[in-house]
Design an enzyme around this catalytic site. Structure first.
Site, short mmCIF file in Angstrom:
data_model
loop_
_atom_site.label_atom_id
_atom_site.label_comp_id
_atom_site.label_asym_id
_atom_site.label_seq_id
_atom_site.Cartn_x
_atom_site.Cartn_y
_atom_site.Cartn_z
N VAL A 230 0.83 -1.20 0.00
CA VAL A 230 0.00 0.00 0.00
C VAL A 230 0.87 1.25 0.00
O VAL A 230 0.67 2.17 -0.80
CB VAL A 230 -0.95 -0.01 1.22
CG1 VAL A 230 -1.72 1.29 1.31
CG2 VAL A 230 -1.89 -1.20 1.16
N THR B 8 -5.71 -0.56 7.09
CA THR B 8 -7.08 -0.96 7.43
C THR B 8 -7.18 -1.17 8.94
O THR B 8 -6.46 -1.99 9.52
CB THR B 8 -7.46 -2.24 6.68
OG1 THR B 8 -7.32 -1.99 5.29
CG2 THR B 8 -8.89 -2.66 6.98
N LEU C 41 -6.83 -0.86 -3.19
CA LEU C 41 -5.94 -1.41 -4.21
C LEU C 41 -6.00 -2.93 -4.18
O LEU C 41 -6.05 -3.54 -3.11
CB LEU C 41 -4.49 -0.99 -3.93
CG LEU C 41 -4.23 0.49 -3.68
CD1 LEU C 41 -2.79 0.71 -3.25
CD2 LEU C 41 -4.55 1.29 -4.95
N PHE D 154 -16.42 -10.81 -9.17
CA PHE D 154 -16.35 -11.57 -7.92
C PHE D 154 -17.42 -12.66 -7.85
O PHE D 154 -17.95 -12.97 -6.80
CB PHE D 154 -16.36 -10.65 -6.70
CG PHE D 154 -15.00 -10.06 -6.48
CD1 PHE D 154 -14.51 -9.12 -7.36
CD2 PHE D 154 -14.17 -10.49 -5.45
CE1 PHE D 154 -13.23 -8.61 -7.23
CE2 PHE D 154 -12.90 -9.98 -5.32
CZ PHE D 154 -12.43 -9.04 -6.21
N LEU D 155 -17.72 -13.21 -9.01
CA LEU D 155 -18.64 -14.35 -9.08
C LEU D 155 -17.92 -15.55 -9.67
O LEU D 155 -18.54 -16.42 -10.25
CB LEU D 155 -19.86 -14.01 -9.93
CG LEU D 155 -20.97 -13.21 -9.27
CD1 LEU D 155 -22.15 -13.04 -10.23
CD2 LEU D 155 -21.45 -13.85 -7.96
N CYS E 134 -5.80 -9.61 2.81
CA CYS E 134 -6.89 -8.67 3.13
C CYS E 134 -8.21 -9.34 3.49
O CYS E 134 -8.72 -9.14 4.59
CB CYS E 134 -7.10 -7.72 1.95
SG CYS E 134 -5.60 -6.87 1.52
C1 UGA Z 1 -8.75 -7.02 -1.92
C2 UGA Z 1 -9.81 -6.05 -2.46
O1 UGA Z 1 -10.29 -6.53 -3.73
C3 UGA Z 1 -9.25 -4.64 -2.61
O2 UGA Z 1 -10.28 -3.76 -3.02
C4 UGA Z 1 -8.71 -4.19 -1.26
O3 UGA Z 1 -8.12 -2.91 -1.33
C5 UGA Z 1 -7.66 -5.17 -0.79
O4 UGA Z 1 -8.25 -6.49 -0.69
C6 UGA Z 1 -7.16 -4.72 0.55
O5 UGA Z 1 -7.94 -4.66 1.50
O6 UGA Z 1 -5.99 -4.31 0.65
P1 UGA Z 1 -6.70 -8.39 -2.97
O7 UGA Z 1 -6.64 -9.09 -1.65
O8 UGA Z 1 -5.44 -7.86 -3.55
O9 UGA Z 1 -7.72 -7.13 -2.89
O10 UGA Z 1 -7.26 -9.43 -4.02
P2 UGA Z 1 -8.63 -9.72 -4.80
O11 UGA Z 1 -8.40 -9.54 -6.24
O12 UGA Z 1 -9.76 -9.01 -4.20
O13 UGA Z 1 -8.78 -11.30 -4.54
C7 UGA Z 1 -8.89 -11.83 -3.22
C8 UGA Z 1 -9.09 -13.32 -3.28
O14 UGA Z 1 -10.39 -13.62 -3.77
C9 UGA Z 1 -8.13 -14.09 -4.19
O15 UGA Z 1 -7.70 -15.26 -3.51
C10 UGA Z 1 -8.96 -14.45 -5.40
O16 UGA Z 1 -8.52 -15.63 -6.03
C11 UGA Z 1 -10.32 -14.62 -4.77
N1 UGA Z 1 -11.44 -14.43 -5.71
C12 UGA Z 1 -11.67 -13.20 -6.27
C13 UGA Z 1 -12.28 -15.49 -6.01
O17 UGA Z 1 -12.11 -16.63 -5.50
N2 UGA Z 1 -13.33 -15.29 -6.87
C14 UGA Z 1 -13.57 -14.09 -7.44
O18 UGA Z 1 -14.56 -13.98 -8.21
C15 UGA Z 1 -12.72 -13.02 -7.14
#
Ligand code: UGA
Length: 454
Positions: A19, A125, A154, A250-251, A261
């Site tokens: 961050v 956070t 982010l 996110f589906l 996070c």
């Molecule tokens: C997440 C949030 O998306 C950001 O908006 C936030 O700023 C960040 O946390 C934070 O709090 O710092 P991040 O952890 O980098 O971001 O990753 P994401 O892309 O959100 O994915 C998180 C997890 O969810 C991954 O393991 C991904 O594989 C999983 N995921 C995501 C799914 O299983 N299915 C989906 O449809 C989307």
């Protein structure tokens, strides 16, 4: 984004993790001189010499491009001297109880001198109410600091883009100079700005992450019901996502969310609610579903292979998602441990997370190519949807393996191509596809007797 090359307000950034560094590089790109501070001398020395402490697409380039505006130090003095706004981006990891550990935040607060001319801008956070308690500490210590909550949204892997093209900027403040100054800093990005009170800004962050995690656990449960009923969750998500009120993001069903996070913030919100006297039932289920989802892979392997004792299992991808080397709370950690506990031998490959993997997982052979991991495997599990796995030659995969089973934990591969290659393909929430290696109907797109069978 408007041109940000004009000279703009200098800022300080305390903490040079994901961050902090992205925020620093982003504001430097918008024209600010940025005074970065970190207690880790090795990290600061590396940054001065142009070495990145993390792997994040586009970050090294952005830092290099704006190197003249980025200043790195291990003490606060230059930041306090040159900047009014000190962005705080230190870690707030979970404690055993699931609460956020705020010790690094408190260390920053305690290190601040008395000043009416400075403000802390919280990017880390933190639980709702943290800003209020920090303001109380400042008042008790007669420090006079202003305070702004400015949560970050982010995503790892696209953090630079997310900084430069935010969906929104949330600023929680007391309506004083500091909130105005933070809003002015973000003005060149032309993003919607939510100016609100500090507690609401803190809650926007936790609620956003908890909602996204809920969306993932929801589609994962739908996927599990699809497996029982023969529906295909990819089709279901497509049909649902076209509804504007639901949206397609996110589906994607899979083997659970990970990262630094979602797991942390969902349990922090649950704890915060509990500490405030409210039992947040829904989040308990979100967490439990996510834990069980990682473990369902084991049952899928056992369904086809029987006992896993002595079986060779290849894991493709170890990072918690593609385009990052971050393995915090990655599904691969639970999976590799459970597989070894069940007696399997695990070989794994990740395009960038190999160094992180060496620190975090034991007993797993780390391969330097996907081919090396796959050779001789009884089953392959796709854990992280790295783009390079999309172009795997599945016929070569089938040839190199000892068995035929591929468990696709991210619904990333083409089921028809897997079948045509003679693989037994198990996805998440999609009908299983059996091996057609010896079938006379086996060719791409053919619908022989085994196609779509479960
Ligand atoms: C997440 C949030 O998306 C950001 O908006 C936030 O700023 C960040 O946390 C934070 O709090 O710092 P991040 O952890 O980098 O971001 O990753 P994401 O892309 O959100 O994915 C998180 C997890 O969810 C991954 O393991 C991904 O594989 C999983 N995921 C995501 C799914 O299983 N299915 C989906 O449809 C989307």
């Amino acid at each position: 984004m408007r041109d940000g090359t004009a000279t703009r307000e200098p800022i300080g950034v305390i903490g040079t993790g994901y961050v902090g560094l992205v925020t620093a590089a982003g504001f430097a790109a918008l024209g600010s001189d940025v005074f970065c501070v970190d207690i880790d001398e090795g990290k600061i020395q590396g940054l001065r010499e142009g070495r990145m402490p993390i792997w994040e697409p586009g970050l090294a380039e952005l830092v290099a491009e704006h190197r003249d505006r980025l200043h790195f130090a291990t003490d606060l003095a230059p930041a306090l001297e040159h900047a009014r706004l000190l962005f705080v981006a230190v870690g707030t990891p979970p404690t055993y109880s699931g609460d956020a550990d705020l010790s690094a935040v408190h260390a920053v607060v305690d290190a601040m001198p008395a000043s009416d001319a400075h403000a802390l801008v919280m990017k880390s956070t933190v639980p709702v109410g943290t800003g209020e308690s920090i303001k109380r500490v400042f008042a008790q210590q007669s420090k006079g600091f202003a305070y702004v909550s400015c949560p970050e949204f982010l995503k790892e892997g696209s953090a630079v883009k997310d900084f430069l093209e935010p969906d929104r900027v949330v600023i929680g403040d007391d309506g004083d100079w500091a909130g105005e100054a933070v809003e002015a800093l973000y003005a060149p990005l032309d993003a919607p700005v939510v100016r609100t009170d500090i507690k609401s800004a803190e809650m926007v962050k936790l609620a956003s992450n908890a909602f996204l995690a809920t969306k993932i656990s929801f589609i994962n449960e739908i996927a599990n019901v699809c497996e029982e009923t023969g529906a295909d969750v990819v089709e279901v998500a497509r049909g649902m996502g076209l509804d504007d009120r639901i949206g397609p993001k996110f589906l994607q069903a899979g083997i659970g969310y990970g990262g630094s996070c979602f797991p942390k913030d969902v349990s922090a919100l649950k704890q915060l609610a509990g500490n405030s006297g409210y039992h947040f039932q829904l989040l308990n289920a979100v967490i439990e579903v996510n834990e069980l989802q990682k473990r369902r892979v084991i049952a899928k392997l056992q369904k086809h292979l029987g006992s896993l004792v002595g079986k060779e299992i290849a894991l493709l991808g170890l990072a918690f998602k593609p385009n990052t080397d971050d393995m915090r709370e990655a599904s691969s950690l639970v999976l590799s441990a459970r597989l070894q506990a069940a007696g399997a031998h695990v070989r794994a490959y990740d395009p960038v997370a190999e160094d992180e993997a060496r620190k975090l997982i034991r007993g797993v052979d780390l391969a330097s190519t996907a081919g090396e991991a796959i050779a001789g495997a009884d089953a392959v599990v796709l854990v992280t949807e790295w783009p390079e796995f999309k172009t795997l030659d599945l016929a070569a995969v089938a040839e190199a393996m000892r068995g035929t089973l591929v468990v696709d934990g991210r619904n990333f591969l083409d089921p028809a191509a897997a079948r045509a290659a003679g693989l037994t393909y198990e996805a998440v929430g999609r009908p299983a596809v059996n091996a057609a290696r010896r079938s006379p109907w086996a060719s791409a797109g053919a619908t022989g007797p085994t196609a779509g069978s479960r």
